[in-house]
Design a protein around this motif. Sequence first.
Motif, PDB file in Angstrom:
ATOM      1  N   ASP A  65       4.777  -3.251 -11.757  1.00 52.57           N
ATOM      2  CA  ASP A  65       3.218  -3.103 -11.338  1.00 52.57           C
ATOM      3  C   ASP A  65       2.525  -3.786 -10.695  1.00 52.57           C
ATOM      4  O   ASP A  65       3.080  -4.306 -10.145  1.00 52.57           O
ATOM      5  N   THR A  66       1.085  -3.072 -10.008  1.00 53.72           N
ATOM      6  CA  THR A  66       0.719  -3.476  -8.929  1.00 53.72           C
ATOM      7  C   THR A  66       0.185  -5.513  -8.990  1.00 53.72           C
ATOM      8  O   THR A  66       0.622  -5.466 -10.613  1.00 53.72           O
ATOM      9  N   PRO A  67       0.061  -6.462  -7.976  1.00 54.71           N
ATOM     10  CA  PRO A  67       0.063  -6.691  -7.300  1.00 54.71           C
ATOM     11  C   PRO A  67       1.066  -6.384  -5.848  1.00 54.71           C
ATOM     12  O   PRO A  67       1.878  -6.841  -6.403  1.00 54.71           O
ATOM     13  N   ALA A  68       1.077  -5.793  -4.880  1.00 54.83           N
ATOM     14  CA  ALA A  68       2.299  -5.358  -3.657  1.00 54.83           C
ATOM     15  C   ALA A  68       3.037  -7.092  -3.968  1.00 54.83           C
ATOM     16  O   ALA A  68       2.069  -7.812  -3.021  1.00 54.83           O
ATOM     17  N   PRO A  69       3.741  -7.603  -4.029  1.00 55.72           N
ATOM     18  CA  PRO A  69       4.613  -8.985  -3.626  1.00 55.72           C
ATOM     19  C   PRO A  69       4.675  -9.148  -1.921  1.00 55.72           C
ATOM     20  O   PRO A  69       4.302  -8.745  -0.827  1.00 55.72           O
ATOM     21  N   PRO A  70       4.053 -10.525  -1.470  1.00 55.58           N
ATOM     22  CA  PRO A  70       4.015 -10.957  -0.477  1.00 55.58           C
ATOM     23  C   PRO A  70       5.524 -11.819   0.313  1.00 55.58           C
ATOM     24  O   PRO A  70       5.229 -11.304   1.959  1.00 55.58           O
ATOM     25  N   SER A  71       6.899 -11.140   0.176  1.00 53.06           N
ATOM     26  CA  SER A  71       8.185 -10.716   0.433  1.00 53.06           C
ATOM     27  C   SER A  71       8.941 -10.042  -0.191  1.00 53.06           C
ATOM     28  O   SER A  71       7.716  -9.464  -1.906  1.00 53.06           O
ATOM     29  N   LEU A  72       9.781  -9.163  -0.141  1.00 48.40           N
ATOM     30  CA  LEU A  72      11.060  -9.182  -0.987  1.00 48.40           C
ATOM     31  C   LEU A  72      11.881  -9.373  -1.754  1.00 48.40           C
ATOM     32  O   LEU A  72      13.101  -9.573  -2.167  1.00 48.40           O
ATOM     33  N   CYS A  83       4.871  -4.342  -7.011  1.00 49.60           N
ATOM     34  CA  CYS A  83       4.226  -3.016  -5.952  1.00 49.60           C
ATOM     35  C   CYS A  83       3.789  -2.681  -5.606  1.00 49.60           C
ATOM     36  O   CYS A  83       2.957  -3.044  -6.408  1.00 49.60           O
ATOM     37  N   LEU A  84       3.122  -2.461  -4.449  1.00 51.38           N
ATOM     38  CA  LEU A  84       2.200  -2.130  -3.934  1.00 51.38           C
ATOM     39  C   LEU A  84       1.830  -0.627  -4.903  1.00 51.38           C
ATOM     40  O   LEU A  84       0.429  -0.144  -5.189  1.00 51.38           O
ATOM     41  N   ALA A  85       2.787   0.289  -5.240  1.00 52.03           N
ATOM     42  CA  ALA A  85       2.250   1.539  -6.747  1.00 52.03           C
ATOM     43  C   ALA A  85       3.140   1.409  -7.349  1.00 52.03           C
ATOM     44  O   ALA A  85       4.454   0.715  -7.664  1.00 52.03           O
ATOM     45  N   ALA A  86       2.126   0.955  -8.674  1.00 56.71           N
ATOM     46  CA  ALA A  86       3.053   1.290 -10.338  1.00 56.71           C
ATOM     47  C   ALA A  86       4.340   2.056  -9.720  1.00 56.71           C
ATOM     48  O   ALA A  86       3.218   3.240 -10.222  1.00 56.71           O
ATOM     49  N   GLN A  87       5.269   2.244 -10.947  1.00 56.71           N
ATOM     50  CA  GLN A  87       5.821   2.663 -11.667  1.00 56.71           C
ATOM     51  C   GLN A  87       6.502   2.406 -12.042  1.00 56.71           C
ATOM     52  O   GLN A  87       7.500   1.781 -12.450  1.00 56.71           O
ATOM     53  N   HIS A  88       6.337   3.680 -12.990  1.00 52.65           N
ATOM     54  CA  HIS A  88       7.577   3.476 -14.738  1.00 52.65           C
ATOM     55  C   HIS A  88       8.128   4.964 -14.406  1.00 52.65           C
ATOM     56  O   HIS A  88       7.498   5.353 -15.276  1.00 52.65           O
ATOM     57  N   ALA A  89       8.945   5.557 -14.064  1.00 48.82           N
ATOM     58  CA  ALA A  89       9.785   6.405 -14.403  1.00 48.82           C
ATOM     59  C   ALA A  89      11.643   6.389 -13.840  1.00 48.82           C
ATOM     60  O   ALA A  89      12.103   5.369 -13.678  1.00 48.82           O
ATOM     61  N   ALA A  90      11.709   7.306 -14.564  1.00 50.15           N
ATOM     62  CA  ALA A  90      13.321   7.147 -13.965  1.00 50.15           C
ATOM     63  C   ALA A  90      13.821   8.681 -13.850  1.00 50.15           C
ATOM     64  O   ALA A  90      13.544   9.699 -13.833  1.00 50.15           O
TER      65      ALA A  90
END
Length: 282
Positions: free
Chosen positions: A165-172, A180-187
Amino acid sequence: MRKLLIPAAVAVVALVVAGIAFAANVYTVDGNTKPHGKGSAAKPLPVSLEFDYTVADSNSANRGIPVNKYFIGAEGLITTPKAFPSCSGGETAANNPDPAAAAKACKKARVGGGIIKALIGARNQQTTSLNCVLDLNLYNLKPGNYGQFGKVGKSGGLAIRLDADTPAPPSLDNKYKGQCLAAQHAAILATYHRVKIKGVPSDELRFTVPPELLHPAAGLDVTVRDVKSTIAKRVAKVKVHGKKTKVGFYSAVGCKGGKRSIQVTFVSETGQKSPVTKDKKC
């Protein structure tokens, strides 16, 4: 339909695309099995599998080119998905947009997991990126036709479930897993195929990353940079040559010499096809 949500300002910036000169991706692959041992077709050795890879650009300042196809296998490692609980690859289970609902529906089918680190940025701005650290879960898939998500044949496969989920983190950093910058929920539905690696029967996992995951908006690229995953040792009994035998979700059935070859073929969106191999102890 898979949906990615991104901030409007980023989407606008991404629409401004200019021609740039791309370099080439460079890759590393690593992995391990436990316990060590060659195993055999008559006496399979159930194992766990650790699998890692990295992606970078030959110009270290650049983000790199998105990779859309993967072929992943290890010498003498075969799978027995039908011996273990599985779940659907559709919207009621592995591709449920609600991560809690997906996890519940596929709880018994979970065979592993890990973390994926990626960079997201405008295609014409290779040196400027935002971060994405995805939670990775791996589910044993039930064979079937899952429409827009793909098909899983009799040999079985894995749902590569991605959540953040957002927001984008400051590092990896690992501590930002799930941001993440883009919310992602998929397979992504990946399928197994029997091949030979160094002449030894092996199961290769193949998958194509859907365009909407690589490009959440026009002109915006997602480049995976680092993946760490583990598939746990799980044991069941099936008939092998007429006898009840212990097998794993992954089992070792052979290995030439003292090293097992782990191999991945990466195919980037520019068509660069890169087979990479790492030899590890059998």
